[in-house]
Scaffold this active site. Structure first.
Site, PDB file in Angstrom:
ATOM      1  N   HIS A  46       0.838  -1.217   0.000  1.00 36.26           N
ATOM      2  CA  HIS A  46       0.000   0.000   0.000  1.00 36.26           C
ATOM      3  C   HIS A  46       0.866   1.258   0.000  1.00 36.26           C
ATOM      4  CE1 HIS A  46      -3.900  -2.063   0.854  1.00 36.26           C
ATOM      5  NE2 HIS A  46      -3.113  -2.946   1.432  1.00 36.26           N
ATOM      6  N   ASN A  98     -10.225  -2.898   2.359  1.00 31.57           N
ATOM      7  CA  ASN A  98      -9.883  -3.002   0.940  1.00 31.57           C
ATOM      8  C   ASN A  98     -11.149  -2.877   0.106  1.00 31.57           C
ATOM      9  OD1 ASN A  98      -7.117  -3.380   1.194  1.00 31.57           O
ATOM     10  ND2 ASN A  98      -7.209  -5.609   1.051  1.00 31.57           N
ATOM     11  N   HIS A 133      -4.085   0.986  11.906  1.00 34.09           N
ATOM     12  CA  HIS A 133      -3.860  -0.282  12.595  1.00 34.09           C
ATOM     13  C   HIS A 133      -5.217  -0.913  12.945  1.00 34.09           C
ATOM     14  CE1 HIS A 133      -2.570  -3.325  15.252  1.00 34.09           C
ATOM     15  NE2 HIS A 133      -2.532  -2.647  16.367  1.00 34.09           N
TER      16      HIS A 133
HETATM   17 FE1  HDE Z   1      -2.708  -4.852   5.456  1.00 38.88          FE
HETATM   18  N1  HDE Z   1      -0.885  -4.109   5.902  1.00 38.88           N
HETATM   19  N2  HDE Z   1      -2.086  -6.707   5.956  1.00 38.88           N
HETATM   20  N3  HDE Z   1      -4.471  -5.674   4.794  1.00 38.88           N
HETATM   21  N4  HDE Z   1      -3.311  -3.076   4.827  1.00 38.88           N
HETATM   22  C1  HDE Z   1      -0.480  -2.845   5.754  1.00 38.88           C
HETATM   23  O1  HDE Z   1       0.711  -1.625   7.376  1.00 38.88           O
HETATM   24  C2  HDE Z   1      -0.982  -6.986   6.666  1.00 38.88           C
HETATM   25  C3  HDE Z   1      -4.847  -6.966   4.877  1.00 38.88           C
HETATM   26  C4  HDE Z   1      -4.552  -2.731   4.389  1.00 38.88           C
HETATM   27  O2  HDE Z   1      -3.267   3.458   3.914  1.00 38.88           O
HETATM   28  C5  HDE Z   1       0.872  -2.576   6.362  1.00 38.88           C
HETATM   29  O3  HDE Z   1       1.193   0.553   7.787  1.00 38.88           O
HETATM   30  C6  HDE Z   1      -0.918  -8.378   6.997  1.00 38.88           C
HETATM   31  C7  HDE Z   1      -6.249  -7.113   4.653  1.00 38.88           C
HETATM   32  C8  HDE Z   1      -4.586  -1.348   4.006  1.00 38.88           C
HETATM   33  O4  HDE Z   1      -1.662   3.274   5.383  1.00 38.88           O
HETATM   34  C9  HDE Z   1       1.243  -3.925   6.964  1.00 38.88           C
HETATM   35  C10 HDE Z   1      -2.036  -8.931   6.435  1.00 38.88           C
HETATM   36  C11 HDE Z   1      -6.714  -5.849   4.426  1.00 38.88           C
HETATM   37  C12 HDE Z   1      -3.299  -0.875   4.247  1.00 38.88           C
HETATM   38  C13 HDE Z   1       0.057  -4.784   6.606  1.00 38.88           C
HETATM   39  C14 HDE Z   1      -2.775  -7.877   5.795  1.00 38.88           C
HETATM   40  C15 HDE Z   1      -5.591  -4.964   4.514  1.00 38.88           C
HETATM   41  C16 HDE Z   1      -2.536  -1.962   4.764  1.00 38.88           C
HETATM   42  C17 HDE Z   1       1.852  -1.944   5.429  1.00 38.88           C
HETATM   43  C18 HDE Z   1      -2.469 -10.380   6.431  1.00 38.88           C
HETATM   44  C19 HDE Z   1      -8.127  -5.402   4.087  1.00 38.88           C
HETATM   45  C20 HDE Z   1      -2.784   0.531   3.990  1.00 38.88           C
HETATM   46  C21 HDE Z   1       1.980  -0.491   5.834  1.00 38.88           C
HETATM   47  C22 HDE Z   1      -2.495 -10.976   7.683  1.00 38.88           C
HETATM   48  C23 HDE Z   1      -9.072  -5.584   5.130  1.00 38.88           C
HETATM   49  C24 HDE Z   1      -3.073   1.445   5.120  1.00 38.88           C
HETATM   50  C25 HDE Z   1       1.268  -0.411   7.070  1.00 38.88           C
HETATM   51  C26 HDE Z   1      -2.633   2.846   4.793  1.00 38.88           C
HETATM   52  C27 HDE Z   1      -1.191  -1.870   5.161  1.00 38.88           C
HETATM   53  C28 HDE Z   1      -0.013  -6.055   7.004  1.00 38.88           C
HETATM   54  C29 HDE Z   1      -3.966  -8.095   5.092  1.00 38.88           C
HETATM   55  C30 HDE Z   1      -5.717  -3.553   4.296  1.00 38.88           C
HETATM   56  C31 HDE Z   1       2.556  -4.525   6.504  1.00 38.88           C
HETATM   57  C32 HDE Z   1       0.172  -9.059   7.768  1.00 38.88           C
HETATM   58  C33 HDE Z   1      -7.062  -8.403   4.682  1.00 38.88           C
HETATM   59  C34 HDE Z   1      -5.768  -0.577   3.437  1.00 38.88           C
HETATM   60  O5  HDE Z   1       1.359  -3.853   8.350  1.00 38.88           O
END
Ligand code: HDE
Length: 705
Positions: free
Chosen positions: A73, A146, A337
């Site tokens: 992202h 998402n 978060h």
């Molecule tokens: Fe994320 N995701 N994600 N994700 N995600 C991040 O956090 C992660 C998942 C989503 O505009 C990271 O600060 C894991 C689902 C958005 O700043 C990180 C897993 C959904 C954004 C991370 C998921 C999301 C992130 C990277 C699986 C939809 C951007 C930068 C277990 C519900 C937020 C950060 C923004 C960002 C981890 C799966 C949505 C790496 C480990 C499912 C919208 O922490």
């Protein structure tokens, strides 16, 4: 508690803002600078001197201006707004911001793509992030969503694998922001739990027309808990008031080159002109007793809860009404978060959610340079922060007193933990009892059923787009064995789908009969059934000297009333003159305009204008391309001549007659021998509301079975 309103966060941010107009340049120490264009040298042609503190400070700061981009992202765009609940939700949750319809809770939203780096294009095929921070009176609540309701994998431990596979390949860092390469599909074919998500990723949802026209889904299963302690399983959804609409792939690719900032510009412009995007927040709820009543596991993030089975209750509305002042300070530094919750919202054992609860703060520690990122203005809650946390990089707060621990007597025990009645967060007391085991539940193991349900729910043009997407993606996979294995894998979803994929990528159709036997569908997930409105759409008017002023003026008036935006396009910018002598300003020339930036095209009459346009290949290309991308096209009087020379003729059945009546067919609207364009304009608006006219696709290209 504080007196909160929709301005509360903006008021707080205001204290950190600096306006540099009417000021003198200083160093970071506040010393006025007398010259900033030359370094301090020993003689005009001599070496730069070490003592030049201004030079050193300026360069040093510049050298350190970058922070790590988000690991996923990375490319995002944010806006401020507010959220307002429609009616008290106390029966289901005690969350304070979901109780009082007269309260406007400030929000900050960041939309994003997932795979591309910070400088990548907006319109790539990808999932879109839709993260919202609610600055509530009980602290920050983050809904990190998402634009698709499910995810690739079951368990957070596989997140690094799926992201490594889809990111550019290790050896050459190619391709940027695209799944269309071997490592991703190699991972996919070896990880069939991705199958359902791949169907969504190949669908039109992955190329949204606008951030304003996307749904948002919390994906994971959370809990609502009311004041009596009763809990329910919930999924949260954003529903856009403008409906869910997408680009076509050819268009998305062209926009990626012509305007890589297309989606962010669209949001920025919309907010600037007062077209404030609106989204309704909905909730799906499942009673605890019904946890096992479904043919999928409700904790499995690769499954969605079909709306037809679990209705969406609309709880309130979010309005985005203010752009940021500084992209880095706000959009780049914002830290979301899923673990930021308020009383009344709690977690479940969804293993993907559990993984997420670890990951976000962990990644932000590195990205934002230490543990104090909650003090960055955009991340601060509007409620008081009272912790015993101290020190760390870039600590901003000057905490008074010698006590930084609990319990203490030296400060009378303060800050004191709050009771539940005082708003203290108490975790839902779910009973958990099990053996330590690295295993997945059998109830997660149906990889294909909902993928078939998804396919069943798609309209024929949506299916065509999905197959075209597979042809692009798998056509870019070099390893033929992987291609064949993928076709065989997708045969588990649907036989015709697999056969159609095979046809385009040079491998054998599957031998086995296909499908899962699932015959159900979920009409709610087809974009064919979404909200349709012309509001906020963009129409290009192409004309040249000698155009009919009254025709354009009538159209502009009617379009404006309907909230449609117009741009006048011609070979040269500057004024063009109407046959009657009046003039109009051209907004864009052929070099700066393109049909892919517009939702519809209109060619007004005026003999001289149309005769000139007929000599402009760019004008003809504009019309043909818009038509090919299934957009509404309209022409009045002599303007119809241009259509008669265009590719529209091949598809259009009705004659371009001269009856003075409006003729409408497949999104092509024409009229000849008319001065009053009222009915014509209305027909055009109706066509624009349809978004696209897939009916132009040849029957043979439809995938109906
Ligand atoms: Fe994320 N995701 N994600 N994700 N995600 C991040 O956090 C992660 C998942 C989503 O505009 C990271 O600060 C894991 C689902 C958005 O700043 C990180 C897993 C959904 C954004 C991370 C998921 C999301 C992130 C990277 C699986 C939809 C951007 C930068 C277990 C519900 C937020 C950060 C923004 C960002 C981890 C799966 C949505 C790496 C480990 C499912 C919208 O922490």
């Amino acid at each position: 508690m504080s007196e909160m309103n929709d301005q509360s966060k903006l008021d707080q941010l205001e204290k950190f803002k600096v306006d540099h107009s009417n000021s003198k340049l200083t160093t970071a120490q506040g010393l006025r600078v007398s010259q900033t264009d030359d370094s301090l040298k020993a003689g005009q042609r001599g070496p730069t001197l070490m003592e030049d503190f201004h030079f050193r400070e300026k360069l040093t700061h510049f050298d350190n201006e970058r922070i790590p981009e988000r690991v996923v992202h990375a490319r995002g765009f944010g806006a401020h707004g507010y959220f307002q609940v429609y009616e008290p939700m106390g029966e289901f949750t005690k969350a304070g911001f979901l109780q009082n319809p007269s309260v406007k809770t400030p929000v900050f939203v960041r939309f994003s793509t997932v795979v591309g780096s910070k400088g990548s294009a907006d319109t790539v095929r990808d999932v879109r992030g839709f993260a919202t921070k609610f600055y509530t009176e009980e602290g920050n609540y983050d809904l990190v969503a998402n634009n698709m309701p499910i995810f690739f994998i079951h368990d957070g431990i596989k997140f690094p694998d799926v992201v490594h596979a889809i990111k550019p390949e290790q050896h050459n860092e190619i391709p940027q922001a695209s799944a269309a390469h071997d490592t991703f599909w190699d991972f996919m074919v070896n990880t069939p739990e991705l199958t359902h998500m791949i169907m969504w990723l190949m669908s039109d949802r992955a190329i949204p027309r606008s951030f304003r026209m996307m749904e948002g889904f919390g994906v994971n299963t959370f809990r609502f808990v009311n004041a009596q302690g009763k809990a329910r399983f919930v999924k949260l959804h954003w529903k856009p008031k403008l409906g869910v609409h997408s680009l076509v792939w050819d268009e998305a690719q062209k926009i990626a080159g012509k305007d890589p900032d297309y989606n962010r510009r669209d949001l920025w412009d919309a907010i600037n002109v007062g077209d404030f995007p609106e989204f309704e927040l909905g909730v799906q709820m499942i009673e605890e007793e019904q946890e096992f009543d479904f043919d999928f596991d409700i904790l499995d993030a690769t499954k969605f809860w079909p709306e037809e089975q679990v209705p969406v209750k609309l709880m309130g509305k979010m309005v985005l009404n203010r752009n940021v002042d500084n992209h880095f300070a706000e959009t780049e530094q914002v830290a979301f978060h899923p673990g930021n919750v308020v009383p009344g919202i709690d977690f479940t054992n969804d293993p993907l959610l559990q993984g997420r609860l670890f990951s976000y703060i962990d990644t932000q520690l590195m990205r934002l340079g230490g543990p104090n990122f909650h003090e960055i203005p955009i991340n601060r809650p509007i409620t008081a922060v009272r912790t015993n946390m101290r020190e760390g990089m870039h600590r901003m707060t000057v905490d008074k007193g010698r006590v930084s621990y609990s319990p203490n007597s030296l400060r009378g025990g303060d800050p004191q933990p709050a009771t539940e009645a005082e708003g203290g967060y108490v975790h839902y007391m779910e009973k958990v009892d099990g053996r330590k085991i690295r295993q997945r539940s059998d109830s997660f193991m149906d990889f294909f059923g909902q993928a078939t349900l998804f396919w069943n729910s798609m309209s024929p043009p949506e299916r065509r787009h999905i197959i075209d997407a597979f042809h692009f993606e798998l056509g870019n996979v070099l390893d033929m064995t992987t291609r064949q294995r993928l076709v065989d894998l997708f045969n588990n979803v649907d036989g015709e789908l697999a056969r159609e994929i095979a046809l385009g990528i040079g491998v054998n159709p599957p031998h086995e009969p296909g499908g899962t036997g699932v015959t159900a569908s979920s009409p709610a997930i087809s974009q064919a059934n979404t909200i349709k409105t012309p509001a906020t759409r963009k129409v290009a008017i192409i004309a040249d000297n000698g155009f009919n002023y009254f025709e354009i003026q009538q159209m502009i008036d009617r379009m404006k009333q309907a909230g449609v935006h117009i741009e006048l396009i011609s070979k040269y910018q500057g004024p063009i003159h109407a046959a009657c002598g009046r003039q109009m300003q051209v907004n864009r020339n052929y070099q700066t305009a393109s049909s892919v930036f517009f939702d519809a095209v209109y060619i007004p009459g005026g003999r001289a204008s149309v005769d000139t346009l007929l000599t402009h290949g760019d004008a003809m290309h504009f019309v043909n391309e818009a038509f090919k991308h299934a957009k509404s096209v309209a022409a009045s009087n002599e303007g119809v001549d241009l259509f008669e020379q265009s590719e529209i003729l091949g598809v259009r059945l009705a004659p371009f007659d001269s009856s003075g009546q409006v003729i409408y067919e497949k999104g092509v609207v024409t009229i000849r021998n008319a001065t009053d364009l009222g009915a014509f304009a209305d027909e055009f608006l109706g066509a624009i509301a349809e978004h696209r006219h897939w009916i132009r696709l040849a029957e043979k290209d439809m995938v109906t079975a």
